[in-house]
Design a protein around this motif. Sequence first.
Motif, PDB file in Angstrom:
ATOM      1  N   LEU A 170       0.892  -1.215  -0.054  1.00  0.00           N
ATOM      2  CA  LEU A 170       0.068   0.102  -0.091  1.00  0.00           C
ATOM      3  C   LEU A 170       0.927   1.298   0.118  1.00  0.00           C
ATOM      4  O   LEU A 170       0.577   2.219  -0.838  1.00  0.00           O
ATOM      5  CB  LEU A 170      -0.938   0.000   1.104  1.00  0.00           C
ATOM      6  CG  LEU A 170      -2.141  -0.799   1.297  1.00  0.00           C
ATOM      7  CD1 LEU A 170      -2.958  -0.894   2.306  1.00  0.00           C
ATOM      8  CD2 LEU A 170      -3.081  -0.379  -0.216  1.00  0.00           C
ATOM      9  N   PRO A 171       1.939   1.424   0.803  1.00  0.00           N
ATOM     10  CA  PRO A 171       2.736   2.588   0.581  1.00  0.00           C
ATOM     11  C   PRO A 171       3.261   2.806  -0.731  1.00  0.00           C
ATOM     12  O   PRO A 171       3.139   3.922  -1.099  1.00  0.00           O
ATOM     13  CB  PRO A 171       3.978   2.363   1.593  1.00  0.00           C
ATOM     14  CG  PRO A 171       3.355   1.335   2.499  1.00  0.00           C
ATOM     15  CD  PRO A 171       2.390   0.179   1.837  1.00  0.00           C
ATOM     16  N   ALA A 172       3.622   1.820  -1.455  1.00  0.00           N
ATOM     17  CA  ALA A 172       4.043   2.173  -2.888  1.00  0.00           C
ATOM     18  C   ALA A 172       2.712   2.635  -3.800  1.00  0.00           C
ATOM     19  O   ALA A 172       3.044   3.405  -4.677  1.00  0.00           O
ATOM     20  CB  ALA A 172       4.504   0.844  -3.602  1.00  0.00           C
ATOM     21  N   ILE A 173       1.642   1.952  -3.473  1.00  0.00           N
ATOM     22  CA  ILE A 173       0.585   2.430  -4.448  1.00  0.00           C
ATOM     23  C   ILE A 173       0.110   3.536  -4.037  1.00  0.00           C
ATOM     24  O   ILE A 173      -0.399   4.585  -4.863  1.00  0.00           O
ATOM     25  CB  ILE A 173      -0.680   1.359  -3.987  1.00  0.00           C
ATOM     26  CG1 ILE A 173      -0.241  -0.081  -4.369  1.00  0.00           C
ATOM     27  CG2 ILE A 173      -2.057   1.708  -4.751  1.00  0.00           C
ATOM     28  CD1 ILE A 173      -1.414  -1.188  -3.780  1.00  0.00           C
ATOM     29  N   THR A 174       0.447   4.144  -2.791  1.00  0.00           N
ATOM     30  CA  THR A 174       0.088   5.440  -2.393  1.00  0.00           C
ATOM     31  C   THR A 174       0.879   6.566  -2.896  1.00  0.00           C
ATOM     32  O   THR A 174       0.491   7.554  -3.640  1.00  0.00           O
ATOM     33  CB  THR A 174       0.239   5.675  -0.800  1.00  0.00           C
ATOM     34  OG1 THR A 174      -0.395   4.802  -0.008  1.00  0.00           O
ATOM     35  CG2 THR A 174      -0.078   7.227  -0.229  1.00  0.00           C
ATOM     36  N   THR A 175       2.174   6.050  -3.112  1.00  0.00           N
ATOM     37  CA  THR A 175       3.116   6.786  -4.009  1.00  0.00           C
ATOM     38  C   THR A 175       2.611   7.082  -5.394  1.00  0.00           C
ATOM     39  O   THR A 175       2.598   8.027  -6.040  1.00  0.00           O
ATOM     40  CB  THR A 175       4.493   6.414  -3.867  1.00  0.00           C
ATOM     41  OG1 THR A 175       5.074   6.343  -2.513  1.00  0.00           O
ATOM     42  CG2 THR A 175       5.534   7.410  -4.603  1.00  0.00           C
ATOM     43  N   ALA A 176       2.219   5.885  -5.999  1.00  0.00           N
ATOM     44  CA  ALA A 176       1.819   5.994  -7.387  1.00  0.00           C
ATOM     45  C   ALA A 176       0.736   6.624  -7.719  1.00  0.00           C
ATOM     46  O   ALA A 176       0.491   7.498  -8.478  1.00  0.00           O
ATOM     47  CB  ALA A 176       1.452   4.272  -7.791  1.00  0.00           C
ATOM     48  N   VAL A 177      -0.194   6.757  -6.719  1.00  0.00           N
ATOM     49  CA  VAL A 177      -1.723   7.473  -6.690  1.00  0.00           C
ATOM     50  C   VAL A 177      -1.404   8.949  -6.705  1.00  0.00           C
ATOM     51  O   VAL A 177      -1.825   9.797  -7.494  1.00  0.00           O
ATOM     52  CB  VAL A 177      -2.629   6.824  -5.961  1.00  0.00           C
ATOM     53  CG1 VAL A 177      -3.967   7.656  -5.893  1.00  0.00           C
ATOM     54  CG2 VAL A 177      -3.228   5.365  -6.085  1.00  0.00           C
ATOM     55  N   ASP A 178      -0.482   9.199  -5.779  1.00  0.00           N
ATOM     56  CA  ASP A 178      -0.057  10.840  -5.637  1.00  0.00           C
ATOM     57  C   ASP A 178       0.253  11.278  -6.890  1.00  0.00           C
ATOM     58  O   ASP A 178       0.106  12.552  -7.186  1.00  0.00           O
ATOM     59  CB  ASP A 178       0.473  10.800  -4.431  1.00  0.00           C
ATOM     60  CG  ASP A 178      -0.406  10.749  -3.257  1.00  0.00           C
ATOM     61  OD1 ASP A 178      -1.346  10.810  -3.126  1.00  0.00           O
ATOM     62  OD2 ASP A 178       0.479  10.696  -2.181  1.00  0.00           O
ATOM     63  N   HIS A 179       1.280  10.748  -7.415  1.00  0.00           N
ATOM     64  CA  HIS A 179       1.811  11.037  -8.802  1.00  0.00           C
ATOM     65  C   HIS A 179       0.810  11.183  -9.923  1.00  0.00           C
ATOM     66  O   HIS A 179       0.935  12.031 -10.908  1.00  0.00           O
ATOM     67  CB  HIS A 179       2.969  10.459  -9.169  1.00  0.00           C
ATOM     68  CG  HIS A 179       4.410  10.927  -8.415  1.00  0.00           C
ATOM     69  ND1 HIS A 179       4.514  10.191  -7.048  1.00  0.00           N
ATOM     70  CD2 HIS A 179       5.163  11.562  -8.506  1.00  0.00           C
ATOM     71  CE1 HIS A 179       5.901  10.677  -6.669  1.00  0.00           C
ATOM     72  NE2 HIS A 179       6.161  11.559  -7.650  1.00  0.00           N
ATOM     73  N   ILE A 180       0.030  10.081  -9.938  1.00  0.00           N
ATOM     74  CA  ILE A 180      -0.912   9.914 -11.008  1.00  0.00           C
ATOM     75  C   ILE A 180      -2.028  11.129 -10.863  1.00  0.00           C
ATOM     76  O   ILE A 180      -2.252  11.723 -12.026  1.00  0.00           O
ATOM     77  CB  ILE A 180      -1.460   8.674 -11.008  1.00  0.00           C
ATOM     78  CG1 ILE A 180      -0.703   7.437 -11.330  1.00  0.00           C
ATOM     79  CG2 ILE A 180      -2.644   8.677 -12.074  1.00  0.00           C
ATOM     80  CD1 ILE A 180      -1.169   6.041 -11.107  1.00  0.00           C
ATOM     81  N   ALA A 181      -2.354  11.164  -9.653  1.00  0.00           N
ATOM     82  CA  ALA A 181      -3.542  12.268  -9.492  1.00  0.00           C
ATOM     83  C   ALA A 181      -2.820  13.763 -10.035  1.00  0.00           C
ATOM     84  O   ALA A 181      -3.514  14.552 -10.549  1.00  0.00           O
ATOM     85  CB  ALA A 181      -3.937  12.444  -7.952  1.00  0.00           C
ATOM     86  N   SER A 182      -1.445  14.112  -9.548  1.00  0.00           N
ATOM     87  CA  SER A 182      -1.111  15.302  -9.561  1.00  0.00           C
ATOM     88  C   SER A 182      -0.895  15.534 -11.160  1.00  0.00           C
ATOM     89  O   SER A 182      -1.049  16.555 -11.573  1.00  0.00           O
ATOM     90  CB  SER A 182       0.248  15.330  -9.203  1.00  0.00           C
ATOM     91  OG  SER A 182       1.183  16.467  -9.325  1.00  0.00           O
ATOM     92  N   ALA A 183      -0.351  14.342 -11.849  1.00  0.00           N
ATOM     93  CA  ALA A 183      -0.299  14.434 -13.373  1.00  0.00           C
ATOM     94  C   ALA A 183      -1.394  14.861 -13.819  1.00  0.00           C
ATOM     95  O   ALA A 183      -1.640  15.859 -14.903  1.00  0.00           O
ATOM     96  CB  ALA A 183       0.263  13.342 -13.852  1.00  0.00           C
ATOM     97  N   LEU A 184      -2.624  14.047 -13.793  1.00  0.00           N
ATOM     98  CA  LEU A 184      -3.838  14.290 -14.390  1.00  0.00           C
ATOM     99  C   LEU A 184      -4.560  15.816 -14.165  1.00  0.00           C
ATOM    100  O   LEU A 184      -5.179  16.254 -14.945  1.00  0.00           O
ATOM    101  CB  LEU A 184      -4.842  13.140 -13.743  1.00  0.00           C
ATOM    102  CG  LEU A 184      -4.540  11.641 -14.161  1.00  0.00           C
ATOM    103  CD1 LEU A 184      -5.520  10.785 -13.771  1.00  0.00           C
ATOM    104  CD2 LEU A 184      -4.341  11.562 -15.689  1.00  0.00           C
ATOM    105  N   LYS A 185      -4.224  16.040 -12.867  1.00  0.00           N
ATOM    106  CA  LYS A 185      -4.740  17.519 -12.556  1.00  0.00           C
ATOM    107  C   LYS A 185      -4.060  18.527 -13.571  1.00  0.00           C
ATOM    108  O   LYS A 185      -4.617  19.641 -13.796  1.00  0.00           O
ATOM    109  CB  LYS A 185      -4.589  17.806 -11.174  1.00  0.00           C
ATOM    110  CG  LYS A 185      -5.303  17.054 -10.123  1.00  0.00           C
ATOM    111  CD  LYS A 185      -4.862  17.566  -8.703  1.00  0.00           C
ATOM    112  CE  LYS A 185      -6.007  16.874  -7.679  1.00  0.00           C
ATOM    113  NZ  LYS A 185      -5.350  17.216  -6.177  1.00  0.00           N
ATOM    114  N   LYS A 186      -2.851  18.362 -13.713  1.00  0.00           N
ATOM    115  CA  LYS A 186      -2.199  19.207 -14.698  1.00  0.00           C
ATOM    116  C   LYS A 186      -2.312  19.034 -16.301  1.00  0.00           C
ATOM    117  O   LYS A 186      -1.576  19.694 -17.056  1.00  0.00           O
ATOM    118  CB  LYS A 186      -0.556  18.863 -14.350  1.00  0.00           C
ATOM    119  CG  LYS A 186      -0.129  19.359 -13.172  1.00  0.00           C
ATOM    120  CD  LYS A 186       1.332  19.047 -12.591  1.00  0.00           C
ATOM    121  CE  LYS A 186       1.305  19.551 -11.293  1.00  0.00           C
ATOM    122  NZ  LYS A 186       3.000  19.300 -10.922  1.00  0.00           N
TER     123      LYS A 186
END
Length: 301
Positions: free
Chosen positions: A47-63
């Motif tokens: 889950l820690p690695a998935i959390t990191t992945a999701v935060d980067h994905i969400a940030s990228a999609l927002k931009k």
Amino acid sequence: MTDSLTCLTTEKRNERTNHMDQMSTSEILSVMNEEDHKVAEAVKQVLPAITTAVDHIASALKKGGRLFYVGAGTSGRLGILDASECPPTFMADPEMVQAVMAGGGQAFTKAKENSEDDVLQGGRDIQANKLTNQDVVVGITASGRTPYPIGALEHASKVGAYTISLSCNRSSEISDYAECPIEVVVGPEVLTGSTRLKSATAHKMVLNMMSTTAMIKLGKVYENLMVDVHASNHKLRERAKSILMECSTASYEEAEQTLKDAKLEVKPAIVMLKRSVSYEKAKQLLQGAGGNLRKAVEESS
């Protein structure tokens, strides 16, 4: 790239099923079910690695960036499944979440097993999407050594896109090509080497978690309701009406009329009901809140 598979957990024999061909139907199903119980626990461990992945994905999609899933065989099909559900579930632009599969779209229904061995093709196929440093690429491979997604991550790294790998073996080869490696170790398969079983289940769980959570972070969910659902058929229109009733005191008839007035858009319809405003004003409030429904209904005019 090593040619030996014997060192991979996903290729080892499961001692519990060494005599599976002599088991009864009930015994086979029971052991499969028991082994499947291990999948959720394996996902929990990463889950820690998935959390990191999701935060980067969400940030990228927002931009304005895009999310790409890349895989071969079952891994590629899982990517297509998850990506294809984002537009109807979250009214996401089809370009936002995409899947690239070894052998092309036709390989989804008719296996092209040799297509996964071309590392250069993986790079070419992802390059064809005009990848930029605003995008995110997820390379999916149960073994962790499939050349096709590795090639895609290699190219992604060259252009500065954020790279994530998803595999089912420790110290996977593909992990060396990812900024965020996710290794979901589910153990030997019930049917030796058949990674369409536990490994695929784990990967579907992780892909669902990543896309759903990223969409939540983008404001496409209110409470636990899919308020950006694309009401494109009878079932989804009925779901949309139920969402309106859940979010307000509207009757079925009022929800039906408001949804119609809102041009079948659930978010504006909710704002219309909760703020007692017109469709045009609801759209303005949503725009001012950056599409975030909670802000649109809670902030003062």
